[in-house]
Design a protein around this motif. Structure first.
Motif, mmCIF file in Angstrom:
data_model
loop_
_atom_site.group_PDB
_atom_site.id
_atom_site.type_symbol
_atom_site.label_atom_id
_atom_site.label_comp_id
_atom_site.label_asym_id
_atom_site.label_seq_id
_atom_site.Cartn_x
_atom_site.Cartn_y
_atom_site.Cartn_z
ATOM 1 N N VAL A 149 0.676 -1.590 -0.096
ATOM 2 C CA VAL A 149 -0.251 0.187 0.197
ATOM 3 C C VAL A 149 0.892 1.139 0.126
ATOM 4 O O VAL A 149 1.947 1.262 0.739
ATOM 5 C CB VAL A 149 -1.000 0.073 1.520
ATOM 6 N N GLU A 150 0.828 1.990 -1.070
ATOM 7 C CA GLU A 150 1.706 3.066 -1.525
ATOM 8 C C GLU A 150 0.737 4.752 -0.619
ATOM 9 O O GLU A 150 -0.755 4.810 -0.880
ATOM 10 C CB GLU A 150 2.031 3.422 -2.462
ATOM 11 N N SER A 151 1.395 5.104 -0.209
ATOM 12 C CA SER A 151 1.313 6.538 0.531
ATOM 13 C C SER A 151 1.423 7.870 0.620
ATOM 14 O O SER A 151 2.710 7.270 0.211
ATOM 15 C CB SER A 151 0.129 6.795 2.259
ATOM 16 N N GLY A 152 1.533 9.103 0.543
ATOM 17 C CA GLY A 152 2.203 10.304 0.783
ATOM 18 C C GLY A 152 1.718 11.018 -0.533
ATOM 19 O O GLY A 152 2.540 11.804 -0.958
ATOM 20 N N LEU A 199 7.249 9.706 -0.108
ATOM 21 C CA LEU A 199 6.067 8.654 0.059
ATOM 22 C C LEU A 199 6.974 7.989 0.269
ATOM 23 O O LEU A 199 7.642 6.861 0.502
ATOM 24 C CB LEU A 199 6.085 8.116 -2.063
ATOM 25 N N CYS A 204 5.600 3.165 1.421
ATOM 26 C CA CYS A 204 4.546 1.701 0.835
ATOM 27 C C CYS A 204 5.082 0.370 1.785
ATOM 28 O O CYS A 204 5.638 0.414 2.653
ATOM 29 C CB CYS A 204 5.874 0.831 -0.350
ATOM 30 N N THR A 218 8.224 -1.131 5.896
ATOM 31 C CA THR A 218 8.377 -0.093 5.042
ATOM 32 C C THR A 218 9.225 -0.117 4.169
ATOM 33 O O THR A 218 10.121 -0.188 4.275
ATOM 34 C CB THR A 218 7.756 0.998 5.858
ATOM 35 N N THR A 230 -0.273 5.859 -6.006
ATOM 36 C CA THR A 230 -0.550 7.179 -5.348
ATOM 37 C C THR A 230 -0.210 8.701 -6.197
ATOM 38 O O THR A 230 0.947 8.261 -7.116
ATOM 39 C CB THR A 230 0.149 7.641 -4.200
#
Length: 123
Positions: A5-8, A20, A22, A78, A117
């Motif tokens: 799951v990516e974010s940022g 970013l 993960c 991460t 993302t």
């Protein structure tokens, strides 16, 4: 099985920075090499950076070398991509990926992918 799951991602002005991340599931994250890829509308997916299982070896596309930094924390499952001096050309959907093989620039090598993302760099 690995879930990523990516974010940022977000909107940033040219010259700015984004980080970013993960997040990976399970307790076997450290056994995978990881990579970041990106894809802009109308363009093919391209390699950005990769990192081996221990984090001791990293690789970068020429277009981002010196501006982006890939890292991982196996204890936290991460991986990150620190992006500095962003340009409009960096606008794309960014994906993290995992492979049981060594770090590679070709997307077909990777076994697992996140949903992506969006990163948008405005002038």
């Amino acid at each position: 099985q690995v879930q990523l799951v990516e974010s940022g991602g977000g909107l940033v002005q040219a010259g700015g920075s984004l980080r970013l991340s993960c997040a990976a599931s399970g307790r076997t994250f450290s056994r995978y090499s990881m990579g970041w890829f990106r894809q802009a509308p109308g363009k093919e997916r391209e390699f950005v950076a990769s990192i081996n299982w221990s984090g001791g070896s990293t690789y970068y596309a020429d277009s981002v070398k010196g501006r982006f930094t890939i890292a991982r924390d196996n204890a936290k499952n991460t991986m990150s991509l620190q992006m500095n001096s962003l340009k409009s050309e960096d606008t794309a959907v960014y994906y993290c990926a995992a492979t049981q093989r060594g770090p590679a620039a070709r997307s077909i090598i990777y076994d697992y992918w996140g949903q992506g993302t969006q990163v948008t760099v405005s002038s």
